[in-house]
Design an enzyme around this catalytic site. Sequence first.
Site, PDB file in Angstrom:
ATOM      1  N   ASP A 266      10.434  -7.018  -1.717  1.00 43.85           N
ATOM      2  CA  ASP A 266       9.163  -7.538  -1.202  1.00 43.85           C
ATOM      3  C   ASP A 266       9.152  -9.050  -1.374  1.00 43.85           C
ATOM      4  O   ASP A 266       9.822  -9.590  -2.242  1.00 43.85           O
ATOM      5  CB  ASP A 266       7.985  -6.927  -1.968  1.00 43.85           C
ATOM      6  CG  ASP A 266       6.665  -7.079  -1.230  1.00 43.85           C
ATOM      7  OD1 ASP A 266       6.212  -6.097  -0.620  1.00 43.85           O
ATOM      8  OD2 ASP A 266       6.091  -8.186  -1.256  1.00 43.85           O
TER       9      ASP A 266
ATOM     10  N   CYS B  71      -4.143  -3.653   8.964  1.00 42.87           N
ATOM     11  CA  CYS B  71      -4.976  -2.997   7.948  1.00 42.87           C
ATOM     12  C   CYS B  71      -6.142  -3.879   7.531  1.00 42.87           C
ATOM     13  O   CYS B  71      -7.229  -3.400   7.237  1.00 42.87           O
ATOM     14  CB  CYS B  71      -4.147  -2.653   6.722  1.00 42.87           C
ATOM     15  SG  CYS B  71      -3.036  -1.273   6.996  1.00 42.87           S
TER      16      CYS B  71
ATOM     17  N   CYS C 112      16.683   7.979  16.677  1.00 41.27           N
ATOM     18  CA  CYS C 112      16.435   6.831  15.804  1.00 41.27           C
ATOM     19  C   CYS C 112      14.997   6.351  16.014  1.00 41.27           C
ATOM     20  O   CYS C 112      14.289   6.837  16.896  1.00 41.27           O
ATOM     21  CB  CYS C 112      17.454   5.721  16.062  1.00 41.27           C
ATOM     22  SG  CYS C 112      17.085   4.665  17.474  1.00 41.27           S
TER      23      CYS C 112
ATOM     24  N   GLY D  62       0.799  -1.225   0.000  1.00 40.06           N
ATOM     25  CA  GLY D  62       0.000   0.000   0.000  1.00 40.06           C
ATOM     26  C   GLY D  62       0.828   1.269   0.000  1.00 40.06           C
ATOM     27  O   GLY D  62       0.563   2.199  -0.762  1.00 40.06           O
TER      28      GLY D  62
ATOM     29  N   ARG E 159      -5.634   0.123  -3.649  1.00 42.54           N
ATOM     30  CA  ARG E 159      -4.628   1.120  -3.252  1.00 42.54           C
ATOM     31  C   ARG E 159      -3.251   0.880  -3.860  1.00 42.54           C
ATOM     32  O   ARG E 159      -2.390   1.740  -3.775  1.00 42.54           O
ATOM     33  CB  ARG E 159      -4.506   1.171  -1.722  1.00 42.54           C
ATOM     34  CG  ARG E 159      -3.936  -0.096  -1.089  1.00 42.54           C
ATOM     35  CD  ARG E 159      -4.125  -0.096   0.418  1.00 42.54           C
ATOM     36  NE  ARG E 159      -3.437  -1.190   1.085  1.00 42.54           N
ATOM     37  CZ  ARG E 159      -3.781  -2.474   1.037  1.00 42.54           C
ATOM     38  NH1 ARG E 159      -4.817  -2.857   0.305  1.00 42.54           N
ATOM     39  NH2 ARG E 159      -3.097  -3.390   1.682  1.00 42.54           N
TER      40      ARG E 159
ATOM     41  N   LEU F  97      -5.797  -4.267  -4.795  1.00 44.23           N
ATOM     42  CA  LEU F  97      -5.958  -3.422  -5.988  1.00 44.23           C
ATOM     43  C   LEU F  97      -6.519  -2.030  -5.698  1.00 44.23           C
ATOM     44  O   LEU F  97      -6.274  -1.105  -6.456  1.00 44.23           O
ATOM     45  CB  LEU F  97      -6.838  -4.131  -7.034  1.00 44.23           C
ATOM     46  CG  LEU F  97      -6.339  -5.502  -7.521  1.00 44.23           C
ATOM     47  CD1 LEU F  97      -7.211  -5.993  -8.676  1.00 44.23           C
ATOM     48  CD2 LEU F  97      -4.884  -5.472  -7.947  1.00 44.23           C
TER      49      LEU F  97
ATOM     50  N   LYS G 218       4.877  -9.436  -6.246  1.00 41.37           N
ATOM     51  CA  LYS G 218       4.757  -7.980  -6.362  1.00 41.37           C
ATOM     52  C   LYS G 218       5.982  -7.347  -7.006  1.00 41.37           C
ATOM     53  O   LYS G 218       5.857  -6.496  -7.885  1.00 41.37           O
ATOM     54  CB  LYS G 218       4.521  -7.363  -4.976  1.00 41.37           C
ATOM     55  CG  LYS G 218       3.130  -7.637  -4.448  1.00 41.37           C
ATOM     56  CD  LYS G 218       2.869  -6.939  -3.127  1.00 41.37           C
ATOM     57  CE  LYS G 218       1.410  -7.158  -2.725  1.00 41.37           C
ATOM     58  NZ  LYS G 218       1.109  -6.555  -1.414  1.00 41.37           N
TER      59      LYS G 218
ATOM     60  N   CYS H 151      14.235   5.370  19.462  1.00 37.21           N
ATOM     61  CA  CYS H 151      14.048   6.466  20.418  1.00 37.21           C
ATOM     62  C   CYS H 151      12.576   6.897  20.384  1.00 37.21           C
ATOM     63  O   CYS H 151      11.987   7.244  21.399  1.00 37.21           O
ATOM     64  CB  CYS H 151      14.875   7.684  20.035  1.00 37.21           C
ATOM     65  SG  CYS H 151      16.643   7.548  20.234  1.00 37.21           S
TER      66      CYS H 151
ATOM     67  N   ASP I 284       4.544  -2.745   6.896  1.00 42.99           N
ATOM     68  CA  ASP I 284       3.476  -2.717   7.888  1.00 42.99           C
ATOM     69  C   ASP I 284       3.911  -3.428   9.171  1.00 42.99           C
ATOM     70  O   ASP I 284       3.087  -3.752  10.002  1.00 42.99           O
ATOM     71  CB  ASP I 284       2.194  -3.341   7.323  1.00 42.99           C
ATOM     72  CG  ASP I 284       2.426  -4.757   6.824  1.00 42.99           C
ATOM     73  OD1 ASP I 284       3.543  -5.281   7.005  1.00 42.99           O
ATOM     74  OD2 ASP I 284       1.489  -5.338   6.258  1.00 42.99           O
TER      75      ASP I 284
HETATM   76 ZN    ZN Z   1      17.758   5.648  19.433  1.00 44.04          ZN
END
Ligand code: ZN
Length: 369
Positions: A66, A191, A175, A45, A77, A75, A90, A178, A134
């Site tokens: 992927d 989703c 990062c 997506g 999105r 399809l 994909k 964090c 995801d």
């Molecule tokens: Zn960090």
Amino acid sequence: MGNVLEELTDIEFEYYSRQIALDEIGYSGQVQLKNSKACVLGCGGLGVPTMLKLTAMGVGHLRIVDRDIISISDLHRQYLYDFESIGKPKVEVASEKLRRLNPNIEVEPIAEPIMKRNIEEIVDGVNVVLDGLDSMETRYLINRACLNLGVPYIFAGVIRTIANASTIIPRKTPCLECLFPGFVDSSMPKCSLVGVHPAAIGVISSVQVSEAVRILTGRTPKLAGKILLFDLEDLSFEKIDVTKQEGCAVCSSQRAQLTDMPERYFEEECARDGRRTFVLTPRVRVDVDLDRLVEMLEGKGMKVRFKGKLGVSFIYSDFLAASLLKSGTMIVQAAPTRDPGASGDETIALYKLVMVDWLGYPPEIVPSM
Ligand SMILES: [Zn+2]
């Protein structure tokens, strides 16, 4: 980016003329894009609209990664795919369509799951990494690999109508861990259960492409040290300053560890078209001879639905349909049974049959539940 930049051809100049006209990009920015490399992780997506824009805008080398095949529920999105793409890998369909959209750039498809054993290889040598995932656990891996290799990582995520993004510059900004420490995928909303609005994906995809283009053209990204929160429902954009967590175990150390991350060789995904979906990955990396596989399948009278460069899809029985990627990952779709354990066991049995009995790999590569 090397020292000597390759100039634009006449066709490229015309192709990109409407963005070259922008002060923010210009001729020199376009040349920088042409001479840069980006990596989009995930061709779903979020990955699809992101890679479409990077391709059309002329990022010279695009690596896409992927391990999934295309389903009908993608399809609405994932605009690179259509009804003819269903059941195909994909990355295979995406790379072909992207090359047709812009033959001036190079597209490098990788049909493998993102794991500890390959993440540093995947992000090595690119100028920016963009999020199309995801899974928070996979994002943590990317965060750590990008820190170790000094590659900027644009984090983005969407669920329902809500999206967020942040640009992580290794050793300069906080990062990902964090910002969002300790998430476990199994406790996150999916989703397939709570839904996702394609327009929200479009917005956050545009934001991350804009950040990537800023980085690649030598400008300062807008979301370094900030998180953008966007909600389609009230069209609100909020930017929040974020700071490094003192003593963050990931970005405070010289080298972020990958070893304590989970590695999954057997996964069950959300059901698709009413069928349970399993993903099986070999315990060591392999390179399957797909021509030989097709020969064997046809010799055994099985229907091969698709034969590509990166994967083969076939029907094993009324009960099981499978796709085997060149990298040895198998996606199996099983019709529902009365016994909830049966599909998983039969999936592993099918994997062993194909990989060990037919293709001759050692039994140690077969994953367990
Ligand atoms: Zn960090």
